[in-house]
Design a protein around this motif. Structure first.
Motif, PDB file in Angstrom:
ATOM      1  N   PRO A 125       0.831  -1.208   0.000  1.00  0.00           N
ATOM      2  CA  PRO A 125       0.000   0.000   0.000  1.00  0.00           C
ATOM      3  C   PRO A 125       0.863   1.255   0.000  1.00  0.00           C
ATOM      4  O   PRO A 125       1.883   1.325   0.699  1.00  0.00           O
ATOM      5  CB  PRO A 125      -0.820  -0.131   1.286  1.00  0.00           C
ATOM      6  CG  PRO A 125      -0.886  -1.605   1.521  1.00  0.00           C
ATOM      7  CD  PRO A 125       0.432  -2.151   1.057  1.00  0.00           C
ATOM      8  N   LEU A 126       0.455   2.235  -0.792  1.00  0.00           N
ATOM      9  CA  LEU A 126       1.281   3.421  -0.992  1.00  0.00           C
ATOM     10  C   LEU A 126       1.564   4.148   0.319  1.00  0.00           C
ATOM     11  O   LEU A 126       2.691   4.595   0.555  1.00  0.00           O
ATOM     12  CB  LEU A 126       0.587   4.363  -1.984  1.00  0.00           C
ATOM     13  CG  LEU A 126       1.370   5.603  -2.399  1.00  0.00           C
ATOM     14  CD1 LEU A 126       2.662   5.213  -3.099  1.00  0.00           C
ATOM     15  CD2 LEU A 126       0.525   6.484  -3.317  1.00  0.00           C
ATOM     16  N   GLU A 127       0.555   4.242   1.178  1.00  0.00           N
ATOM     17  CA  GLU A 127       0.772   4.974   2.429  1.00  0.00           C
ATOM     18  C   GLU A 127       1.775   4.274   3.333  1.00  0.00           C
ATOM     19  O   GLU A 127       2.425   4.910   4.166  1.00  0.00           O
ATOM     20  CB  GLU A 127      -0.560   5.191   3.170  1.00  0.00           C
ATOM     21  CG  GLU A 127      -1.326   3.918   3.497  1.00  0.00           C
ATOM     22  CD  GLU A 127      -2.337   3.567   2.427  1.00  0.00           C
ATOM     23  OE1 GLU A 127      -3.327   2.906   2.764  1.00  0.00           O
ATOM     24  OE2 GLU A 127      -2.130   3.968   1.267  1.00  0.00           O
ATOM     25  N   VAL A 128       1.922   2.952   3.159  1.00  0.00           N
ATOM     26  CA  VAL A 128       2.926   2.218   3.936  1.00  0.00           C
ATOM     27  C   VAL A 128       4.304   2.378   3.316  1.00  0.00           C
ATOM     28  O   VAL A 128       5.304   2.577   4.017  1.00  0.00           O
ATOM     29  CB  VAL A 128       2.543   0.720   4.016  1.00  0.00           C
ATOM     30  CG1 VAL A 128       3.628  -0.075   4.732  1.00  0.00           C
ATOM     31  CG2 VAL A 128       1.207   0.549   4.720  1.00  0.00           C
ATOM     32  N   ALA A 129       4.373   2.308   1.984  1.00  0.00           N
ATOM     33  CA  ALA A 129       5.665   2.373   1.307  1.00  0.00           C
ATOM     34  C   ALA A 129       6.326   3.732   1.476  1.00  0.00           C
ATOM     35  O   ALA A 129       7.546   3.826   1.645  1.00  0.00           O
ATOM     36  CB  ALA A 129       5.476   2.055  -0.180  1.00  0.00           C
ATOM     37  N   THR A 130       5.545   4.806   1.441  1.00  0.00           N
ATOM     38  CA  THR A 130       6.137   6.148   1.456  1.00  0.00           C
ATOM     39  C   THR A 130       6.766   6.517   2.791  1.00  0.00           C
ATOM     40  O   THR A 130       7.587   7.443   2.842  1.00  0.00           O
ATOM     41  CB  THR A 130       5.068   7.197   1.102  1.00  0.00           C
ATOM     42  OG1 THR A 130       3.918   7.008   1.940  1.00  0.00           O
ATOM     43  CG2 THR A 130       4.667   7.069  -0.350  1.00  0.00           C
ATOM     44  N   ILE A 131       6.416   5.836   3.863  1.00  0.00           N
ATOM     45  CA  ILE A 131       6.995   6.190   5.158  1.00  0.00           C
ATOM     46  C   ILE A 131       8.323   5.490   5.402  1.00  0.00           C
ATOM     47  O   ILE A 131       8.990   5.751   6.401  1.00  0.00           O
ATOM     48  CB  ILE A 131       6.016   5.854   6.299  1.00  0.00           C
ATOM     49  CG1 ILE A 131       5.753   4.341   6.353  1.00  0.00           C
ATOM     50  CG2 ILE A 131       4.732   6.644   6.158  1.00  0.00           C
ATOM     51  CD1 ILE A 131       4.864   3.933   7.520  1.00  0.00           C
ATOM     52  N   LYS A 132       8.736   4.608   4.480  1.00  0.00           N
ATOM     53  CA  LYS A 132      10.014   3.909   4.636  1.00  0.00           C
ATOM     54  C   LYS A 132      11.154   4.851   4.267  1.00  0.00           C
ATOM     55  O   LYS A 132      11.050   5.665   3.348  1.00  0.00           O
ATOM     56  CB  LYS A 132      10.060   2.666   3.765  1.00  0.00           C
ATOM     57  CG  LYS A 132       9.065   1.590   4.181  1.00  0.00           C
ATOM     58  CD  LYS A 132       9.205   0.349   3.306  1.00  0.00           C
ATOM     59  CE  LYS A 132       8.242  -0.738   3.745  1.00  0.00           C
ATOM     60  NZ  LYS A 132       8.366  -1.956   2.910  1.00  0.00           N
ATOM     61  N   SER A 133      12.256   4.707   4.979  1.00  0.00           N
ATOM     62  CA  SER A 133      13.393   5.609   4.770  1.00  0.00           C
ATOM     63  C   SER A 133      14.060   5.394   3.415  1.00  0.00           C
ATOM     64  O   SER A 133      14.698   6.299   2.877  1.00  0.00           O
ATOM     65  CB  SER A 133      14.429   5.407   5.885  1.00  0.00           C
ATOM     66  OG  SER A 133      14.876   4.047   5.907  1.00  0.00           O
ATOM     67  N   ASN A 134      13.942   4.180   2.861  1.00  0.00           N
ATOM     68  CA  ASN A 134      14.590   3.888   1.586  1.00  0.00           C
ATOM     69  C   ASN A 134      13.614   3.934   0.413  1.00  0.00           C
ATOM     70  O   ASN A 134      13.848   3.297  -0.615  1.00  0.00           O
ATOM     71  CB  ASN A 134      15.256   2.511   1.640  1.00  0.00           C
ATOM     72  CG  ASN A 134      14.256   1.388   1.888  1.00  0.00           C
ATOM     73  OD1 ASN A 134      13.101   1.660   2.217  1.00  0.00           O
ATOM     74  ND2 ASN A 134      14.697   0.161   1.742  1.00  0.00           N
TER      75      ASN A 134
END
Length: 1295
Positions: free
Chosen positions: A1084-1093
């Motif tokens: 999910p985009l909202e999960v992916a965007t909070i990752k540092s990498n």
């Protein structure tokens, strides 16, 4: 008495030809070390160049020689180094002598009259390693004579001034022209004869004393079955119908044929299409060619690729090498296949056109399976189980009865009353070193039965490549045949007759007219042939094929006027030098017809057409309507299976700026209806055809299947033509894009950016694949067959399950289950296939015509649901009559919150924009509502309303149609077939790392499958990856598994799942949507965007202002490479170009980050449409980029250290963290000091030079030369002055 093993060793030692050994060389060159070579071996051959070869053969580029020669062979030493090369053609290498006139020249100048084109080849080039000057030629000629049995002589023209040629003098006879006595003053010929290079055999009848010799070479299975003295018992029985003939060499029997005059004609006639061979009987006026019942959806296809029927008297469009067949019970024009043509189509010639529909009425069923929705037929058995209270035994008994009735209904076969005209070959074997003795035995076999014309034999489908396929014609099995052997026939004229071709003459016109009179629209062929004869210098050229003095076929060719278009749109570069193609050197095959008994000689006749017409290349176009019997203008050429299929090119989508500013080929602006292209060249006509007869059955017809078939069929072997004539695809509605084009119908589906109608029409899969429209209902692993629709068996050697997942029917509540079976409501539509979409829109048309149009409800949380809305609006349904129900994940089977988010848009801004546009079109939207039930009007079998519920309320909607995009899953009938057969199924079909199930003969691929739990690879399930790549990789591995090692394709890189997952479709409001993402489980985009990498996102446009400019979102990962592309626009998207960007680094994209940060990119669409990006979209750029990668990985620095080791060293120093600026600068400095940069530049410039037609916007050497020449013509410094012109002086120049 010697043992069998000792006897075999003795025979081998006695019979092997002993090659000459040089005193300084320990390695012996032999025919075993000879290989076919081609343009891919140019670098090896150029190393052997000798000055005297240039004088002997002239100066010609080696690559062109290898490409244009009929046959190029090389011999290798023990170090796999090329020791010698021979290039052969079918005419002398004398520029002043026309290729078609060498027979007259040979007779007039040398008084040689017994050499024929079939039996003669000419040496055009020979080069060798000096160490093997006197050694290389003999094994090369031995291999050539052994491989091409009809060949009797190989000649070479020697120019004047040469006293002696050491490399050939010992093996050939030198012939001077008549009346010439001095070698140095005249042109001469070196003539080699077959008898000097092959073993000599005595062909005789076997005697009892041969028993031990023959038992030693006959396969052990015969001895195990019939005993050690089987041969002796036959020979001692004087009344036996069997005869045995042997080939003897040096006193030992090295080859044997066991012949039997008893043939089961009735069985063969029931199982095989013998009409082209008159039932293997002599002609009788009482023969009845009865009509066969039409092939239905429940019946098997014919399994063959035989040739179009041409008897001694008439040509009949009965069977072709790339056959037509009936696939469906209603014989629709959309569903023809060229793989086979069953005898049911004979009625096209026996009955008038208006009577055909009556004779082709479906058997056993009132409607075709084509008219049913796939979701219904795929779950029908499940419904039977629910509603049928009879026992399982009764159901199985019904199935057995249906199978019996189906077979009886379709056993109407021709009847032949003539005398027997065939004999059987029961045993055919020889010592491997003496396999060529079989050719002499075939010739002698007809002397044993002088009154019979055919040899018949059979071999198991799983048998490996055998000698039979070189000479015997394969016979078509009938559509309902389950015979587990392949049948082969050989006519005596095919081995004993003198075959030749000539330019058509006036007396041929009436003969050809009588031959083609039974073909479809014979007047067209007749008129073309007459024009070719009557107008000698006209556009058409006619040729006649002869056996002795009898006409057996004809060809009509013309000059290909559109070869520039073909070069641009088809991948011809591997088989012809498109940059050096001379004007008038490319021909087009208008028609090519040969008798089926001579089908193994089609390559020779093609070669003769090349020679007589002087066309280096011949093209044949197979258009989509050629598959339709009623639409084609003339029969399909039966030469196409001896021609090479050419895959289409992916053409870049040029922007308006490029088309206006740069000179693009005019052919790029032409539009042709898509067609399959087949190519023949002199080199292709010598390629050995390798038939792999395994029965391959593929269940499913999605993207995975198409790519699997594409990889399997269109191999990359440059020296052998490997074919799979027994591929069958099983699908409820056949292969996609088989119907007439319909933009609305195609709008319903989400595309993958690869497969589309034009591409499918260009690869012509139906030329190679049988398509059975039916549903797999059982797998019998022991007997190796599957059942279709419960009443037909389809045998297989290998089974491939690629059924995928389909949208399912909505769940039925228990309280609604009744004991009475009811039909699926007629106004409920579940669309999985192209046929489903066609059926749905046809039904809608009828619904709206008969009643007032009501609400049409689309239910589902998939992109396809929005596509359906767009198609309905385009179809003409008003927006205020459409209702869209977007369900919540709570009540959706097999769908959790994660899947619910990622199977839709996975981008809230895009989703909001699409839903807003849907609302703007007048569509009513209910979000987070789930299906509850529908109300059925049982009298009409229509639903009148449907009820949906959310967390807080119910809504009941009156409707006239309901489109369901519920959950996707494996169909009930597919699941039951797999589960009952014992295949491991754990929610999905379980496979290993090679896509193999727990049965070694059954494979699985695509969304249907999952890896075994022992791999802990849930994240690697196929449904998360590119279906095209999965199918292609599996096809490559299966091709390697089934093809003998000596015929393998060139080694390729190991398969990796690295292609992106692509979704391209249309939404309401003329919205175009493209989403390209990395393979693997979506996040999910909202999960992916909070990752540092996560990386960086670049955007242009606004989802809320799509009328002004399209929305473009580009996500680059932490390595600065493109990982996700999302586009939403009201203007067409160049999706193929944008897909090509995936995976590239931002520096390769013209320093994307720098330009974006400097606000130099207001619109990403415009940015990637600029001329600098055109090379990225070329089809060969990925290969160039891989080559650059290999150069960097394997390149060395000036100190001899690999560059990759230097990078690894610095990463280790940095504890595997990204390189610092200083470390990166050091690596760049090392690269600049090495030779790698010039090598890479040369590679890129070579790519631009070869692709200059597509990429005129780049400057390279060729364009610079053109520019300079243009300046010379226009500059005043180089223009003649008026004074110079008047004085008639030379033009002045400053140079």
């Amino acid at each position: 008495m010697e043992s069998h093993t000792q006897l075999k060793k003795k025979l081998s030692s006695q019979t092997q030809l002993k090659p000459k050994v040089h005193s300084l060389l320990n390695f012996v060159l032999s025919p075993d070390h000879v290989r076919r070579i081609g343009p891919q071996n140019t670098a090896e051959v150029e190393k052997l160049k000798l000055k005297n070869t240039e004088y002997l053969f002239g100066v010609m580029p080696v690559a062109r020689l290898l490409l244009r020669s009929h046959l190029s062979v090389g011999i290798y030493n023990e170090h796999s180094e090329l020791a010698g090369v021979l290039c052969l053609c079918c005419y002398p290498n004398i520029p002043a002598l026309p290729p078609w006139d060498w027979e007259h020249w040979l007779a007039a100048k040398y008084e040689i009259i017994d050499m024929l084109p079939l039996t003669t080849l000419w040496i055009h080039y020979a080069v060798w390693d000096r160490r093997y000057t006197t050694l290389f030629l003999k094994p090369l000629l031995q291999w050539v004579y052994q491989t091409y049995e009809p060949l009797e002589n190989v000649l070479m023209v020697c120019p004047p001034g040469i006293k002696r040629l050491d490399f050939i003098e010992e093996y050939a006879t030198r012939q001077l022209p008549v009346g010439h006595l001095f070698v140095l003053k005249s042109q001469s010929l070196y003539i080699t004869q077959k008898n000097d290079f092959v073993a000599h055999y005595v062909i005789r009848r076997a005697v009892e004393e041969d028993n031990d010799d023959l038992v030693a070479i006959i396969p052990e299975v015969v001895e195990e079955t019939y005993g050690h003295y089987y041969i002796s018992e036959i020979l001692s029985n004087e009344e036996s119908e069997r005869q045995i003939i042997v080939a003897e060499h040096k006193g030992c029997a090295v080859g044997v044929l066991c012949l039997n005059e008893v043939v089961n004609y009735d069985l063969l006639n029931e199982e095989f299409e013998l009409v082209p061979y008159n039932g293997l009987k002599k002609h009788n006026v009482a023969d009845e060619v009865a009509k066969s019942a039409a092939g239905s959806a429940t019946m098997l296809p014919t399994l063959e690729d035989s040739t179009e029927h041409l008897s001694a008297i008439t040509l009949t469009e009965e069977v072709k090498e790339e056959e037509e067949k009936v696939e469906e019970d209603n014989i629709s024009d959309d569903d023809f296949s060229l793989v086979n043509l069953s005898s049911s189509l004979i009625l096209n010639f026996l009955y008038e056109e208006e009577d055909i529909s009556e004779h082709m009425s479906p058997t056993g069923s009132a409607t075709s399976i084509e008219s049913h929705f796939s979701a219904v037929v795929l779950n029908e058995e499940y419904e039977d189980h629910l509603y049928n209270d009879r026992g399982a035994d009764n159901i199985e008994e019904d199935r057995r009865l249906r199978r019996k009735e189906s077979r009886q209904d379709n056993m109407l076969v021709p009847t032949f009353y003539g005398e027997p005209d065939a004999f059987a070959m029961e045993i055919c074997t020889a010592i491997p070193e003496h396999e060529n003795a079989l050719y002499l035995l075939f010739e002698a076999a007809f002397e044993c039965f002088p009154d019979r014309s055919y040899i018949v034999t059979s071999s198991p489908t799983e048998s490996t490549v055998c000698y039979l396929t070189r000479h015997f014609a394969r016979v078509v099995p009938r559509h309902n045949s389950v015979f587990n052997h392949e049948l082969y026939v050989l006519h005596k004229n095919a081995v004993l007759g003198r075959l030749w071709a000539r330019v058509a003459q006036v007396e041929d016109k009436e003969i050809i007219s009588s031959l083609v009179r039974t073909l479809v629209k014979p007047s067209i062929i007749d008129d073309m042939f007459r024009e070719a004869v009557d107008v000698p210098h006209g556009p058409l050229k006619g040729f006649t094929f002869m056996c002795e003095k009898q006409v057996i076929g004809c060809a009509i060719v013309s000059e290909e006027s559109d070869h520039e278009y073909l070069q641009l749109y088809y991948n011809l570069d591997d088989w012809m030098n498109t940059g050096e193609t001379k004007f008038g050197a490319v021909g087009h095959v208008e028609q090519f017809l040969v008798s089926p008994i001579f089908q193994r000689h089609i390559k020779f006749f093609l070669r003769e057409v090349h020679r007589l017409s002087n066309f280096d290349d011949l093209m044949y176009r197979l258009k989509s309507f050629d598959f339709m019997y009623t639409h084609r203008s003339m029969p399909i050429s039966n030469a196409i299976n001896n021609m090479l299929p050419i895959l289409p090119n992916a053409i870049p989508e040029y922007s308006k700026q490029i088309t206006e500013e740069y000179h693009l080929p005019a052919a790029l602006n032409k539009y042709h209806q898509p067609f399959g292209l087949y190519l023949s060249t002199n080199r292709i006509t010598s390629m050995v055809r390798v038939e792999i007869n395994y029965r391959l059955v593929v269940v499913g017809a999605g993207s995975t299947t198409i790519s699997f078939l594409e990889s399997l069929i269109f191999g990359t072997n440059p020296n052998y033509m490997v074919v799979f004539p027994n591929i069958t695809v099983v699908s409820p509605h056949g292969i996609a894009y088989h119907k007439q084009p319909s933009p609305i119908r195609e709008m319903v589906f989400v595309g993958d950016g690869h497969l589309d109608r034009r591409y499918m029409d260009s690869i012509c899969l139906r030329t190679y694949v049988h398509v059975v429209t039916g549903v797999m209902t059982m797998i019998d692993r022991k007997e190796k067959f599957i059942s279709l629709n419960d009443d037909t068996h389809l045998p297989y050697d290998y089974l491939f399950l690629m059924c995928g997942e389909q949208f399912q029917k909505p769940p039925i509540k228990k309280k609604e289950i009744v004991k009475k079976r009811v039909d699926f409501p007629q106004n409920v539509f579940i669309i999985n296939t192209e046929a489903d979409a066609g059926n749905a829109f046809n039904a809608l048309k009828n619904l709206t015509a008969n009643q007032k149009q009501g609400n049409m409800v689309v239910f589902g949380h998939y992109l396809e649901a929005c596509c359906c809305l767009a198609a309905l609006l385009e179809f003409g349904v008003p927006g205020n009559n459409l209702v869209y129900i977007d369900p919540s994940p709570d009540h959706i089977v097999k769908m959790d919150r994660h899947d619910h988010l990622t199977t839709y848009f996975n981008n809230s801004a895009v989703e909001t924009a699409v839903l807003d546009e849907i609302l703007y079109q007048g569509v009513t939207i209910y979000q987070d509502y789930n299906f509850v039930e529908w109300h059925l009007d049982s009298t009409r079998n229509f639903i009148t309303s449907a009820k949906f519920e959310s967390k807080y309320k119910f809504v009941e909607i009156e409707l006239s149609a309901l489109f369901i995009y519920h959950s996707k899953g494996v169909s009930a009938r597919t699941f039951q077939a797999m589960a009952r057969s014992g295949l491991v199924f754990n929610g999905r079909l379980v496979i290993d790392k090679n896509c193999q199930t727990n049965d070694q003969f059954i494979y699985g691929a695509g969304p249907l499958t999952m890896y075994s739990k022992k791999y802990h690879a849930e994240h690697l399930m196929h449904k998360y990856y590119n279906a095209q790549e999965i199918g292609y990789n599996l096809g490559t591995e299966i091709r390697k598994k089934l093809i003998p090692k000596e015929y393998w394709d060139p080694p390729a890189r190991p398969p990796r799942f690295r292609k992106p997952v692509v979704q391209y479709c249309h939404f309401p409001g003329k919205l175009h949507y493209l989403h390209v993402s990395k393979p693997g489980p979506p996040v999910p985009l909202e999960v992916a965007t909070i990752k540092s990498n996560y990386g960086r996102v670049l955007t242009s446009g606004d989802c809320k202002k799509l009328d002004q400019r399209g929305f473009f979102r580009l996500h680059l990962n932490q390595f600065q490479s493109i990982e996700t592309i999302t586009c939403l626009s009201k203007s067409p998207i160049p999706f193929r170009n944008l897909i090509s960007l995936w995976g590239h680094h931002e520096v390769l994209l013209n320093h994307l980050f720098l330009r974006y940060d400097l606000n130099m990119i207001p619109d990403l669409y415009d940015y990637f449409n600029q001329p600098w990006a055109a090379a990225l979209y070329h089809r060969n750029f990925p290969k160039v980029w891989e080559d650059v990668y290999e150069i960097l990985v394997n390149g060395e620095t000036v100190e001899g250290v690999k560059l990759i080791d230097e990078v690894r060293k610095r990463l280790e120093e940095n504890e595997w963290k990204p390189l610092t600026k200083m470390q990166a600068d050091e690596i760049e400095e090392i690269c600049r000091d090495s030779h790698l940069i010039p090598v890479i530049e040369k590679k890129i410039l070579s790519f631009l030079h070869k692709s200059y037609i597509y990429l005129p916007m780049y400057t390279h050497q060729l364009l610079l030369v053109r520019w300079i020449l243009h300046q010379i013509k226009t500059s005043p410094l180089f223009v003649k002055t008026m004074y110079d012109v008047k004085k008639e002086r030379q033009p002045t120049s400053i140079f």
